[in-house]
Design a protein around this motif. Sequence first.
Motif, PDB file in Angstrom:
ATOM      1  N   GLU A   5       0.266  12.853   9.438  1.00 23.54           N
ATOM      2  CA  GLU A   5       0.000  12.648   8.023  1.00 23.54           C
ATOM      3  C   GLU A   5       0.667  13.765   7.231  1.00 23.54           C
ATOM      4  O   GLU A   5       0.494  14.945   7.543  1.00 23.54           O
ATOM      5  CB  GLU A   5      -1.506  12.602   7.737  1.00 23.54           C
ATOM      6  N   ARG A  15       2.545   1.830  -3.421  1.00 18.08           N
ATOM      7  CA  ARG A  15       1.558   2.387  -4.356  1.00 18.08           C
ATOM      8  C   ARG A  15       1.322   3.864  -4.079  1.00 18.08           C
ATOM      9  O   ARG A  15       1.223   4.681  -5.005  1.00 18.08           O
ATOM     10  CB  ARG A  15       0.245   1.612  -4.232  1.00 18.08           C
ATOM     11  N   GLN A  16       1.209   4.237  -2.802  1.00 20.66           N
ATOM     12  CA  GLN A  16       0.997   5.640  -2.445  1.00 20.66           C
ATOM     13  C   GLN A  16       2.150   6.514  -2.939  1.00 20.66           C
ATOM     14  O   GLN A  16       1.934   7.601  -3.481  1.00 20.66           O
ATOM     15  CB  GLN A  16       0.868   5.787  -0.926  1.00 20.66           C
ATOM     16  N   ALA A  67       0.830  -1.204   0.000  1.00 26.23           N
ATOM     17  CA  ALA A  67       0.000   0.000   0.000  1.00 26.23           C
ATOM     18  C   ALA A  67       0.866   1.257   0.000  1.00 26.23           C
ATOM     19  O   ALA A  67       0.564   2.230  -0.692  1.00 26.23           O
ATOM     20  CB  ALA A  67      -0.933  -0.001   1.205  1.00 26.23           C
ATOM     21  N   LEU A  68       1.962   1.231   0.768  1.00 20.17           N
ATOM     22  CA  LEU A  68       2.827   2.397   0.854  1.00 20.17           C
ATOM     23  C   LEU A  68       3.555   2.642  -0.469  1.00 20.17           C
ATOM     24  O   LEU A  68       3.666   3.785  -0.930  1.00 20.17           O
ATOM     25  CB  LEU A  68       3.841   2.227   1.991  1.00 20.17           C
ATOM     26  N   VAL A  71      -0.975  13.303  -2.208  1.00 21.90           N
ATOM     27  CA  VAL A  71      -1.302  12.056  -1.518  1.00 21.90           C
ATOM     28  C   VAL A  71      -0.938  12.196  -0.044  1.00 21.90           C
ATOM     29  O   VAL A  71       0.163  12.648   0.294  1.00 21.90           O
ATOM     30  CB  VAL A  71      -0.538  10.868  -2.144  1.00 21.90           C
ATOM     31  N   SER A  72      -1.854  11.817   0.830  1.00 24.95           N
ATOM     32  CA  SER A  72      -1.606  11.855   2.270  1.00 24.95           C
ATOM     33  C   SER A  72      -0.929  10.558   2.698  1.00 24.95           C
ATOM     34  O   SER A  72      -1.467   9.467   2.489  1.00 24.95           O
ATOM     35  CB  SER A  72      -2.921  12.038   3.036  1.00 24.95           C
ATOM     36  N   ILE A  73       0.273  10.677   3.271  1.00 22.96           N
ATOM     37  CA  ILE A  73       1.047   9.508   3.688  1.00 22.96           C
ATOM     38  C   ILE A  73       1.322   9.611   5.179  1.00 22.96           C
ATOM     39  O   ILE A  73       1.805  10.647   5.664  1.00 22.96           O
ATOM     40  CB  ILE A  73       2.375   9.414   2.900  1.00 22.96           C
ATOM     41  N   ALA A 113       1.947   9.530  -5.595  1.00 23.46           N
ATOM     42  CA  ALA A 113       2.377  10.864  -5.176  1.00 23.46           C
ATOM     43  C   ALA A 113       3.451  11.409  -6.110  1.00 23.46           C
ATOM     44  O   ALA A 113       3.443  12.599  -6.458  1.00 23.46           O
ATOM     45  CB  ALA A 113       2.906  10.818  -3.742  1.00 23.46           C
TER      46      ALA A 113
END
Length: 227
Positions: free
Chosen positions: A85, A57-58, A54-55, A73-75, A62
């Motif tokens: 965040e 992909r984020q 998931a990370l 994108v909020s990470i 981003a």
Amino acid sequence: MVAENITDDILRRIALEHRAGRRLLVMTTNLDTQRAVVWNIGAMADSGSQHALALVRQVLVASASVPGILPPVSIKAVVDGKEIEELHSDGGSSAQFFTLPEQLIIAPRAKGKEKLHIYVIINNALIPEFAMSPERAFPIMARAYAILLKTHTRQGLMALYNFAQHSDVDLDIASIDAQVPYSMTDPLNHHYMTSVYLIGYRRTVANRLWVKRPLFTKAGFRQAGEL
């Protein structure tokens, strides 16, 4: 598209390459701190964390989120033991390409170190590209942002070129040297992607891909089909 292509199997393959010594680095821009962030995707893939896919992909989303065109994108991150965040967007806002940390670019090269050979591929044209801009807000904003990115790229290349000259570093640069119609609203247009691929392919076959210094002008612009 990222979810369809970045799967568990791809993550395992990235982890294997990481263990073999290869590094896959992706850069984003932290909008909160105004800093570039370089993510070690291989280490993330090899971490064994259930959140790794998931990370990754984020981070990839981003890194392609052009400010003003696509949302950041909020990470989630942990700072001083607290979960926060962060908003991340396209790494191009910080730098158009990543070679060395800024501290090394401006520092004198230590003698006795192994000689560096840096290859930079610019997926853009460094030459000016003429186009009529419609008098509407979005096209004008997109055109202005494209100019900003091109100027940013040129400045980065000049800094890297000067570093290479003073530090005895071999430098090779490749970029698109023909004007190809392009729209920021349709970045994966098939005609555009095919045209720029053929430019790189033909120049590679002709052994004319790499140049030793940045070239920002070119007499007699050619259309891609005339190469």
